[in-house]
Design a protein around this motif. Structure first.
Motif, PDB file in Angstrom:
ATOM      1  N   GLY A   1       0.811  -1.211   0.000  1.00  0.00           N
ATOM      2  CA  GLY A   1       0.000   0.000   0.000  1.00  0.00           C
ATOM      3  C   GLY A   1       0.844   1.261   0.000  1.00  0.00           C
ATOM      4  N   GLU A   2       1.928   1.270   0.757  1.00  0.00           N
ATOM      5  CA  GLU A   2       2.790   2.450   0.807  1.00  0.00           C
ATOM      6  C   GLU A   2       3.502   2.664  -0.521  1.00  0.00           C
ATOM      7  OE1 GLU A   2       5.359   2.244   4.183  1.00  0.00           O
ATOM      8  OE2 GLU A   2       3.710   2.128   5.618  1.00  0.00           O
ATOM      9  N   LEU A   3       3.914   1.587  -1.162  1.00  0.00           N
ATOM     10  CA  LEU A   3       4.529   1.719  -2.480  1.00  0.00           C
ATOM     11  C   LEU A   3       3.531   2.269  -3.483  1.00  0.00           C
ATOM     12  CD1 LEU A   3       6.479  -1.675  -2.651  1.00  0.00           C
ATOM     13  CD2 LEU A   3       7.497   0.604  -2.492  1.00  0.00           C
ATOM     14  N   ASP A   4       2.303   1.800  -3.402  1.00  0.00           N
ATOM     15  CA  ASP A   4       1.275   2.238  -4.335  1.00  0.00           C
ATOM     16  C   ASP A   4       0.977   3.724  -4.170  1.00  0.00           C
ATOM     17  OD1 ASP A   4      -0.643   1.671  -6.387  1.00  0.00           O
ATOM     18  OD2 ASP A   4      -2.216   1.823  -4.867  1.00  0.00           O
ATOM     19  N   SER A   5       0.936   4.194  -2.932  1.00  0.00           N
ATOM     20  CA  SER A   5       0.612   5.606  -2.693  1.00  0.00           C
ATOM     21  C   SER A   5       1.733   6.540  -3.111  1.00  0.00           C
ATOM     22  CB  SER A   5       0.296   5.815  -1.204  1.00  0.00           C
ATOM     23  OG  SER A   5       1.448   5.588  -0.407  1.00  0.00           O
ATOM     24  N   LEU A   6       2.967   6.037  -3.120  1.00  0.00           N
ATOM     25  CA  LEU A   6       4.103   6.884  -3.482  1.00  0.00           C
ATOM     26  C   LEU A   6       4.457   6.821  -4.954  1.00  0.00           C
ATOM     27  CD1 LEU A   6       6.464   6.180  -0.471  1.00  0.00           C
ATOM     28  CD2 LEU A   6       5.362   8.342  -1.012  1.00  0.00           C
ATOM     29  N   ASN A   7       4.072   5.769  -5.610  1.00  0.00           N
ATOM     30  CA  ASN A   7       4.480   5.562  -7.003  1.00  0.00           C
ATOM     31  C   ASN A   7       3.344   5.932  -7.939  1.00  0.00           C
ATOM     32  OD1 ASN A   7       6.078   4.805  -9.148  1.00  0.00           O
ATOM     33  ND2 ASN A   7       5.473   2.659  -9.054  1.00  0.00           N
ATOM     34  N   ASP A   8       3.031   7.225  -8.010  1.00  0.00           N
ATOM     35  CA  ASP A   8       1.957   7.714  -8.875  1.00  0.00           C
ATOM     36  C   ASP A   8       2.465   7.803 -10.309  1.00  0.00           C
ATOM     37  OD1 ASP A   8      -0.333  10.575  -8.698  1.00  0.00           O
ATOM     38  OD2 ASP A   8      -0.057   9.029 -10.221  1.00  0.00           O
ATOM     39  N   PRO A   9       1.955   6.965 -11.239  1.00  0.00           N
ATOM     40  CA  PRO A   9       2.493   6.953 -12.607  1.00  0.00           C
ATOM     41  C   PRO A   9       2.190   8.221 -13.385  1.00  0.00           C
ATOM     42  CG  PRO A   9       0.516   5.599 -12.461  1.00  0.00           C
ATOM     43  CD  PRO A   9       0.851   6.017 -11.073  1.00  0.00           C
ATOM     44  N   TRP A  10       1.256   9.071 -12.898  1.00  0.00           N
ATOM     45  CA  TRP A  10       0.893  10.262 -13.655  1.00  0.00           C
ATOM     46  C   TRP A  10       1.764  11.465 -13.321  1.00  0.00           C
ATOM     47  CZ3 TRP A  10      -1.930   8.912 -17.522  1.00  0.00           C
ATOM     48  CH2 TRP A  10      -2.795   7.817 -17.407  1.00  0.00           C
ATOM     49  N   ILE A  11       2.602  11.316 -12.312  1.00  0.00           N
ATOM     50  CA  ILE A  11       3.477  12.420 -11.932  1.00  0.00           C
ATOM     51  C   ILE A  11       4.899  12.079 -12.332  1.00  0.00           C
ATOM     52  CG2 ILE A  11       4.343  13.832 -10.029  1.00  0.00           C
ATOM     53  CD1 ILE A  11       1.770  13.225  -8.529  1.00  0.00           C
ATOM     54  N   PRO A  12       5.474  12.792 -13.313  1.00  0.00           N
ATOM     55  CA  PRO A  12       6.811  12.435 -13.842  1.00  0.00           C
ATOM     56  C   PRO A  12       7.938  12.887 -12.935  1.00  0.00           C
ATOM     57  CG  PRO A  12       6.006  14.390 -14.943  1.00  0.00           C
ATOM     58  CD  PRO A  12       4.892  13.943 -14.026  1.00  0.00           C
ATOM     59  N   LEU A  13       7.956  12.367 -11.716  1.00  0.00           N
ATOM     60  CA  LEU A  13       9.009  12.692 -10.767  1.00  0.00           C
ATOM     61  C   LEU A  13       9.775  11.432 -10.418  1.00  0.00           C
ATOM     62  CD1 LEU A  13       7.023  14.994  -8.307  1.00  0.00           C
ATOM     63  CD2 LEU A  13       8.652  15.726 -10.051  1.00  0.00           C
ATOM     64  N   PRO A  14      11.014  11.574  -9.977  1.00  0.00           N
ATOM     65  CA  PRO A  14      11.771  10.380  -9.568  1.00  0.00           C
ATOM     66  C   PRO A  14      11.029   9.600  -8.497  1.00  0.00           C
ATOM     67  CG  PRO A  14      13.204  12.290  -9.700  1.00  0.00           C
ATOM     68  CD  PRO A  14      11.803  12.803  -9.851  1.00  0.00           C
ATOM     69  N   PHE A  15      11.208   8.303  -8.525  1.00  0.00           N
ATOM     70  CA  PHE A  15      10.530   7.412  -7.574  1.00  0.00           C
ATOM     71  C   PHE A  15      10.841   7.817  -6.135  1.00  0.00           C
ATOM     72  CE2 PHE A  15       8.323   3.594  -6.775  1.00  0.00           C
ATOM     73  CZ  PHE A  15       8.907   2.946  -5.715  1.00  0.00           C
ATOM     74  N   PHE A  16       9.795   7.978  -5.337  1.00  0.00           N
ATOM     75  CA  PHE A  16       9.887   8.338  -3.928  1.00  0.00           C
ATOM     76  C   PHE A  16      10.418   9.759  -3.700  1.00  0.00           C
ATOM     77  CE2 PHE A  16       8.469   4.381  -3.159  1.00  0.00           C
ATOM     78  CZ  PHE A  16       9.372   3.346  -3.052  1.00  0.00           C
ATOM     79  N   SER A  17      10.491  10.589  -4.772  1.00  0.00           N
ATOM     80  CA  SER A  17      11.065  11.929  -4.580  1.00  0.00           C
ATOM     81  C   SER A  17      10.132  12.823  -3.777  1.00  0.00           C
ATOM     82  CB  SER A  17      11.357  12.578  -5.933  1.00  0.00           C
ATOM     83  OG  SER A  17      10.147  12.759  -6.664  1.00  0.00           O
ATOM     84  N   ARG A  18       8.854  12.429  -3.658  1.00  0.00           N
ATOM     85  CA  ARG A  18       7.888  13.256  -2.938  1.00  0.00           C
ATOM     86  C   ARG A  18       7.812  12.934  -1.459  1.00  0.00           C
ATOM     87  NH1 ARG A  18       3.274  11.323  -5.039  1.00  0.00           N
ATOM     88  NH2 ARG A  18       4.387   9.823  -6.297  1.00  0.00           N
ATOM     89  N   GLY A  19       8.615  12.045  -0.964  1.00  0.00           N
ATOM     90  CA  GLY A  19       8.550  11.719   0.458  1.00  0.00           C
ATOM     91  C   GLY A  19       9.538  10.652   0.831  1.00  0.00           C
ATOM     92  N   LYS A  20       9.496  10.293   2.092  1.00  0.00           N
ATOM     93  CA  LYS A  20      10.412   9.282   2.606  1.00  0.00           C
ATOM     94  C   LYS A  20      10.061   7.905   2.054  1.00  0.00           C
ATOM     95  CE  LYS A  20      12.178   7.535   7.022  1.00  0.00           C
ATOM     96  NZ  LYS A  20      12.032   7.615   8.503  1.00  0.00           N
ATOM     97  N   ALA A  21      11.075   7.119   1.744  1.00  0.00           N
ATOM     98  CA  ALA A  21      10.842   5.771   1.229  1.00  0.00           C
ATOM     99  C   ALA A  21      10.188   4.912   2.304  1.00  0.00           C
ATOM    100  CB  ALA A  21      12.158   5.147   0.781  1.00  0.00           C
ATOM    101  N   PRO A  22       9.312   3.997   1.911  1.00  0.00           N
ATOM    102  CA  PRO A  22       8.676   3.108   2.893  1.00  0.00           C
ATOM    103  C   PRO A  22       9.715   2.212   3.571  1.00  0.00           C
ATOM    104  CG  PRO A  22       7.534   3.018   0.783  1.00  0.00           C
ATOM    105  CD  PRO A  22       8.811   3.767   0.551  1.00  0.00           C
ATOM    106  N   LYS A  23       9.332   1.749   4.740  1.00  0.00           N
ATOM    107  CA  LYS A  23      10.169   0.799   5.464  1.00  0.00           C
ATOM    108  C   LYS A  23      10.066  -0.553   4.781  1.00  0.00           C
ATOM    109  CE  LYS A  23      11.279   0.006  10.337  1.00  0.00           C
ATOM    110  NZ  LYS A  23      10.796   0.192  11.726  1.00  0.00           N
ATOM    111  N   GLY A  24      11.219  -1.193   4.549  1.00  0.00           N
ATOM    112  CA  GLY A  24      11.227  -2.482   3.892  1.00  0.00           C
ATOM    113  C   GLY A  24      10.830  -3.607   4.835  1.00  0.00           C
ATOM    114  N   LEU A  25      11.143  -4.851   4.426  1.00  0.00           N
ATOM    115  CA  LEU A  25      10.767  -6.020   5.218  1.00  0.00           C
ATOM    116  C   LEU A  25      11.926  -7.003   5.291  1.00  0.00           C
ATOM    117  CD1 LEU A  25       7.144  -7.050   4.120  1.00  0.00           C
ATOM    118  CD2 LEU A  25       7.875  -6.322   6.381  1.00  0.00           C
TER     119      LEU A  25
END
Length: 373
Positions: A36-60
């Motif tokens: 869910g966190e990846l989905d909310s950060l990876n908006d395909p309609w905004i041509p910005l670098p991946f995760f550039s709009r916020g902190k990267a999600p915590k991994g597992l």
């Protein structure tokens, strides 16, 4: 559009491909959180670098004994993860590539560095290597994260610090908790900061159900196929597909006394290998003990009838079966003959009689259904 990891897991439960397991359920929720966190950060309609709009999600970091479903859950998550640039690989394969990239940077001139890495500045290879990895994969998924090599241990901290700075998300499975990585390794105190960073950057989830859910499929099944014909080969292949149908073959690497044994046809706690791979190569007792310790089920294909001229292969088969038997490993065999016909004469034929007895026992329902230690 891939289904969510929750939906995919529920479908497997509904079809009775797997059984309900509390540890798996916790891991599914952790994977769903990350999905869910990846989905909310990876908006395909905004041509910005991946995760550039916020902190990267915590991994597992998902750990537990072999055969508890870690690889299956990783498969479900990887298929559903809403990231275009993602990669799943065995950890040792990845580290081999990292060492090759570091070597290429150190040995290359400015022109070669520019062509390979897009830059030629500086003497430290970590930053350009991390840049290259991050360009190719924003989500890194590793099977069997384990650290036994000092060369790996000494660069992991700096490498992953650089990757995390580039907002790469890490997901890993392992048989060990983070605290046990590189246990008793040389200069381990230099490795401890990596463990601390891993625990900060990844949610740690234990999957430790009571048994390997796939072993139920072996109960009542034929596990010794002979002679080698189109029909028996098909049956052997069908059982392998049935055992691995909810996971992918990603391969495995085992380290033994500084050497790495590569097995391309591995899937979680299951290994499929040929007689040539395991007994025609110069492997020894420590190798077979490591295999028995790593895998809970071994599919051994192409076992020939052996004559005196192949006494070395016969001796290795004896050692292999001893190791698997003592570990309680489940064994599925495709052979040219019945156990008693595999090595009837030659040096060591008397000792091979024990192997005949063990092969007969290992094909029995009692052995297959034996409770795990």
């Amino acid at each position: 559009m891939p289904v969510s990891v929750r939906t995919a897991y529920k479908r497997l439960l509904k079809k009775r491909e797997i059984h309900s397991d509390e540890g798996q359920a916790r891991a599914v929720e952790a994977f769903a959180r990350l999905e869910g966190e990846l989905d909310s950060l990876n908006d395909p309609w905004i041509p910005l670098p991946f995760f550039s709009r916020g902190k990267a999600p915590k991994g597992l970091y998902v750990w537990g004994p072999p055969g508890r479903g870690k690889s299956m859950l990783m498969d479900l998550f990887f298929d559903s993860a809403p990231v275009q640039k993602k990669r799943r690989t065995h950890f040792h394969v990845f580290m081999g590539e990292v060492h090759a990239l570091i070597g290429a940077w150190r040995e290359g001139d400015a022109s070669a560095r520019k062509k390979r890495f897009g830059t030629a500045k500086g003497d430290d290879p970590i930053a350009p290597v991390a840049d290259l990895i991050a360009r190719d994969a924003r989500l890194l998924c590793f099977d069997e994260l384990q650290v036994t090599d000092i060369a790996d241990a000494m660069i992991l901290g700096r490498l992953f610090e650089a990757l995390f700075e580039r907002r790469v998300v890490l997901v890993a499975t392992s048989n060990r908790p983070p605290e046990d990585l590189y246990k008793n390794g040389i200069n381990r105190q230099l490795f401890v900061p990596f463990i601390d960073m891993l625990k900060r950057r990844c949610e740690v989830v234990e999957v430790a159900g009571p048994k390997d859910f796939r072993l139920d499929r072996l109960k009542g099944a034929q596990v010794y196929f002979s002679p080698i014909t189109a029909e028996t080969s098909k049956a052997f292949d069908h059982l392998w597909r049935d055992m691995t149908r909810v996971t992918h073959e990603v391969g495995a690497t085992i380290e033994v006394a500084g050497r790495r044994l590569e097995f391309p046809r591995a899937c979680g706690a299951m290994l499929r290998a040929s007689f040539e791979e395991l007994c025609a190569r110069p492997l020894g007792p420590q190798d077979y003990l490591a295999i028995a310790g790593r895998f809970q089920t071994v599919f051994l294909a192409g076992v020939p009838k052996l004559g005196p001229e192949r006494r070395n292969e016969a001796r290795r088969l004896v050692t292999l079966i001893d190791a698997l038997y003592e570990a309680g490993t489940k064994l599925v065999v495709l052979a040219e003959g019945e156990p008693a016909d595999l090595y009837p004469a030659g040096d060591g034929a008397f000792e091979f009689e024990r192997t005949v007895s063990r092969l007969q026992e290992m094909r029995s329902a009692d052995y297959v259904e034996r409770a795990e230690a």
